[in-house]
Write a protein that holds these residues in place. Structure first.
Motif, PDB file in Angstrom:
ATOM      1  N   SER A  44       0.844  -1.257   0.022  1.00 24.37           N
ATOM      2  CA  SER A  44      -0.008   0.014  -0.027  1.00 24.37           C
ATOM      3  C   SER A  44       0.727   1.253  -0.124  1.00 24.37           C
ATOM      4  O   SER A  44       2.155   1.038   0.080  1.00 24.37           O
ATOM      5  CB  SER A  44      -0.823   0.076   1.197  1.00 24.37           C
ATOM      6  N   GLY A  45       0.070   2.472  -0.307  1.00 27.26           N
ATOM      7  CA  GLY A  45       0.993   3.529  -0.174  1.00 27.26           C
ATOM      8  C   GLY A  45       1.561   3.882   1.332  1.00 27.26           C
ATOM      9  O   GLY A  45       2.734   4.328   1.475  1.00 27.26           O
ATOM     10  N   THR A  46       0.683   3.861   2.342  1.00 27.85           N
ATOM     11  CA  THR A  46       0.872   4.059   3.658  1.00 27.85           C
ATOM     12  C   THR A  46       2.164   3.273   4.035  1.00 27.85           C
ATOM     13  O   THR A  46       3.334   3.827   4.634  1.00 27.85           O
ATOM     14  CB  THR A  46      -0.212   3.734   4.670  1.00 27.85           C
ATOM     15  N   PHE A  74      -0.873  14.621   2.619  1.00 26.87           N
ATOM     16  CA  PHE A  74      -1.561  13.430   2.854  1.00 26.87           C
ATOM     17  C   PHE A  74      -0.444  12.340   2.820  1.00 26.87           C
ATOM     18  O   PHE A  74       0.146  11.970   1.617  1.00 26.87           O
ATOM     19  CB  PHE A  74      -2.692  13.276   2.161  1.00 26.87           C
ATOM     20  N   HIS A  75      -0.165  11.507   3.601  1.00 25.50           N
ATOM     21  CA  HIS A  75       0.645  10.377   3.335  1.00 25.50           C
ATOM     22  C   HIS A  75       0.225   9.014   3.796  1.00 25.50           C
ATOM     23  O   HIS A  75       1.051   7.956   3.581  1.00 25.50           O
ATOM     24  CB  HIS A  75       2.118  10.598   4.104  1.00 25.50           C
ATOM     25  N   GLY A  76      -1.051   8.883   4.210  1.00 23.17           N
ATOM     26  CA  GLY A  76      -1.603   7.382   4.511  1.00 23.17           C
ATOM     27  C   GLY A  76      -2.136   7.742   6.205  1.00 23.17           C
ATOM     28  O   GLY A  76      -1.888   8.389   6.782  1.00 23.17           O
ATOM     29  N   GLU A  91       4.977  15.619  -1.109  1.00 21.29           N
ATOM     30  CA  GLU A  91       4.041  15.129  -2.323  1.00 21.29           C
ATOM     31  C   GLU A  91       4.606  16.182  -3.588  1.00 21.29           C
ATOM     32  O   GLU A  91       4.667  17.326  -3.321  1.00 21.29           O
ATOM     33  CB  GLU A  91       2.898  15.248  -2.138  1.00 21.29           C
ATOM     34  N   GLU A 106      -4.704  14.804  -2.046  1.00 19.81           N
ATOM     35  CA  GLU A 106      -5.835  14.805  -1.152  1.00 19.81           C
ATOM     36  C   GLU A 106      -5.804  16.424  -0.541  1.00 19.81           C
ATOM     37  O   GLU A 106      -7.056  16.834  -0.218  1.00 19.81           O
ATOM     38  CB  GLU A 106      -5.516  14.084   0.012  1.00 19.81           C
ATOM     39  N   ASP A 162       6.899  11.887  -2.033  1.00 22.52           N
ATOM     40  CA  ASP A 162       5.645  11.097  -2.250  1.00 22.52           C
ATOM     41  C   ASP A 162       5.152  11.202  -3.664  1.00 22.52           C
ATOM     42  O   ASP A 162       4.454  12.171  -3.936  1.00 22.52           O
ATOM     43  CB  ASP A 162       4.610  11.522  -1.032  1.00 22.52           C
ATOM     44  N   ILE A 180       2.910   8.835  -4.720  1.00 26.60           N
ATOM     45  CA  ILE A 180       1.793   7.791  -4.736  1.00 26.60           C
ATOM     46  C   ILE A 180       0.777   8.100  -5.773  1.00 26.60           C
ATOM     47  O   ILE A 180       0.229   7.439  -6.219  1.00 26.60           O
ATOM     48  CB  ILE A 180       1.565   7.636  -3.156  1.00 26.60           C
ATOM     49  N   GLN A 181       0.183   9.483  -5.509  1.00 26.93           N
ATOM     50  CA  GLN A 181      -0.852   9.994  -6.305  1.00 26.93           C
ATOM     51  C   GLN A 181      -0.324  10.626  -7.854  1.00 26.93           C
ATOM     52  O   GLN A 181      -0.841  10.241  -8.698  1.00 26.93           O
ATOM     53  CB  GLN A 181      -1.590  10.759  -5.593  1.00 26.93           C
ATOM     54  N   LYS A 238      -0.550   3.334  -5.577  1.00 22.25           N
ATOM     55  CA  LYS A 238      -1.787   3.848  -6.474  1.00 22.25           C
ATOM     56  C   LYS A 238      -1.701   3.265  -7.742  1.00 22.25           C
ATOM     57  O   LYS A 238      -1.925   1.903  -7.871  1.00 22.25           O
ATOM     58  CB  LYS A 238      -2.004   5.128  -6.425  1.00 22.25           C
TER      59      LYS A 238
HETATM   60  C1  LIG Z   1      -3.409   7.547  -1.446  1.00 24.73           C
HETATM   61  C2  LIG Z   1      -2.015   8.276  -0.843  1.00 24.73           C
HETATM   62  C3  LIG Z   1      -1.201   7.702   0.032  1.00 24.73           C
HETATM   63  C4  LIG Z   1      -1.604   6.431   0.923  1.00 24.73           C
HETATM   64  O1  LIG Z   1      -1.863   5.433  -0.004  1.00 24.73           O
HETATM   65  P1  LIG Z   1      -2.813   4.122   0.629  1.00 24.73           P
HETATM   66  O2  LIG Z   1      -2.576   3.140  -0.307  1.00 24.73           O
HETATM   67  O3  LIG Z   1      -4.276   4.588   0.611  1.00 24.73           O
HETATM   68  O4  LIG Z   1      -2.284   3.749   2.050  1.00 24.73           O
HETATM   69  C5  LIG Z   1      -0.085   8.338   0.597  1.00 24.73           C
HETATM   70  N1  LIG Z   1       0.430   9.353  -0.038  1.00 24.73           N
HETATM   71  C6  LIG Z   1      -0.455  10.097  -0.941  1.00 24.73           C
HETATM   72  C7  LIG Z   1      -0.129  11.487  -1.717  1.00 24.73           C
HETATM   73  C8  LIG Z   1      -1.776   9.633  -1.244  1.00 24.73           C
HETATM   74  O5  LIG Z   1      -2.303  10.104  -2.470  1.00 24.73           O
END
Ligand SMILES: *Cc1c(COP(=O)(O)O)cnc(C)c1O
Length: 400
Positions: free
Chosen positions: A104-106, A138-140, A190, A195, A223, A225-226, A252
């Motif tokens: 997962s991202g977190t 937002f990081h999880g 990020e 978010e 980060d 992730i998104q 993601k």
């Molecule tokens: C979604 C997200 C996370 C967390 O990812 P999960 O898979 O939900 O744990 C962390 N950082 C960013 C920038 C995100 O958009």
């Protein structure tokens, strides 16, 4: 079964941590989703920026089915071919050198923070290192990731959170500089805040942080992730800025629906941070997840996904700006590539707009402070942008 019956059943068994939209999604095709009653939706959310390839990509499905028939899990006590290939491709795409796969991202953030702490610990043996993170980040949701998330509402009930974390103002380099001291081990942000409301980093800001980090041997942790995996028209958003992180977190769209994340770092950080025994995971990087990542990265290359995003995203931005001109309550358009936001006046609640959009057959989500978020599958075409704009106008017109 009727939608309402499904909803009642869900609400009696699933922990109520989400206020869900009143729809039971059943299957997808291309950039469309269908609910259990057969209603069709144009998807501009992609399962929160996950389904980069849309739905039903044949090559992807075949790769997953093939891997299910062979082997889905081995643990990390043994080597497995799909995750080796996936790691190699992720390194090639990023120019970074060492990958750790998570689920997962977190967890990718947890790992990145652990690597940064270990890197600093290995230098001076101290255990009071500090991390600088950003307001509105937002990081999880796990405790370590929550500790670096700059949103009091998410954090407060779970404090005290681990580690010493200080929050700077995003896009304000001076506010970062003010927090740096000899204890600082990492600056985490990020590249494009998601978010928090779709805020891209300014180039001077990112470059300034990179320079600051370089001078003081502080690690730059991005980060992605998104905003990563092609969403900005670059494989990773930082590639657009001409900076390079020491550690990057991905998730993601990395597996396009298979739950997988990764933290990826330079050889220099890898050599001086996590060693056998320092970190682990039972599932992370299992053959099934590895096959997904490996195939996703192949498809990105073959189908020139980043080029496609560069080609189509100007059109989306242009249509959104036109909508902004037509509706006075649309205050601003922000974003890069296929990660866009429209900030609305508080009198027009974005959550309500997204619910009404659903009734029109358009899936939209929200972000931050009253922002409509547009993170469609990366394979959308102009006709889909037009269809989205038409449906959105119908909804927005009801507020005139
Ligand atoms: C979604 C997200 C996370 C967390 O990812 P999960 O898979 O939900 O744990 C962390 N950082 C960013 C920038 C995100 O958009």
């Amino acid at each position: 079964m009727e939608t309402n019956t499904w909803m009642e059943q869900a609400e009696s068994h699933i922990l109520h941590t989400y206020n869900r939209y009143p729809v039971v999604l059943d299957h997808g095709e291309g950039v469309y989703l269908y609910d259990t009653e057969g209603k069709k939706y144009l998807d501009f959310a992609a399962g929160i920026a996950v389904q980069a390839l849309g739905y039903g990509n044949q090559e992807y499905k075949d790769a997953l089915k093939g891997q299910i028939d062979k082997l889905t899990h081995t643990s990390n006590l043994y080597y497995n071919q799909p995750s080796i290939e996936a790691a190699e491709k992720l390194c090639a795409a990023s120019g970074l050198e060492r990958v750790f796969f998570t689920n997962s991202g977190t967890e990718a953030i947890e790992g990145a923070v652990k690597a940064a702490k270990k890197y600093a610990y290995a230098k001076d043996g101290a255990t009071d290192h500090e991390i600088i993170a950003m307001d509105h980040s937002f990081h999880g949701r796990s405790l370590g990731a929550l500790a670096v998330t700059g949103n009091a509402h998410y954090r407060e009930p779970f404090e005290p959170l681990p580690g010493i974390v200080k929050f700077a103002e995003y896009n304000n380099l001076e506010s970062v500089k003010r927090l740096v001291n000899e204890k600082t081990c990492a600056v985490l942000l990020e590249t494009v805040q998601g978010e928090g409301g779709i805020y891209p980093a300014k180039e001077e800001f990112l470059k300034g942080i990179q320079q600051l980090c370089g001078e003081k041997d502080i690690l730059l942790v991005l980060d992605e992730i998104q905003c990563g995996m092609g969403r900005t028209g670059h494989m990773f958003a930082w590639q657009k800025y001409g900076v390079k992180p020491d550690i990057m977190a991905c998730a993601k769209a990395l597996g396009c629906g298979v739950p997988v994340g990764a933290f990826v770092m330079t050889e220099k950080v890898a050599e001086a941070s996590l060693k056998p025994g320092d970190h682990g995971t039972t599932y992370g990087g299992n053959p099934f997840a590895g096959a997904a990542v490996s195939k996703v990265l192949d498809i990105f290359k073959e189908q020139k996904i980043t080029e496609h995003v560069q080609g189509i995203s100007g059109y989306l931005a242009q249509q959104l700006e036109q909508i902004q001109e037509e509706y006075g309550f649309v205050k601003e358009r922000r974003g890069i590539g296929l990660m866009q936001g429209l900030e609305l006046d508080p009198a027009v609640p974005a959550g309500e707009v997204s619910t009404k959009a659903l009734e029109q057959g358009l899936i939209l989500i929200t972000a931050g402070n009253n922002v409509l978020r547009f993170v469609p599958p990366l394979v959308i075409e102009k006709v889909h942008v037009d269809e989205m704009a038409e449906k959105l106008r119908k909804v927005l017109s009801s507020y005139l």
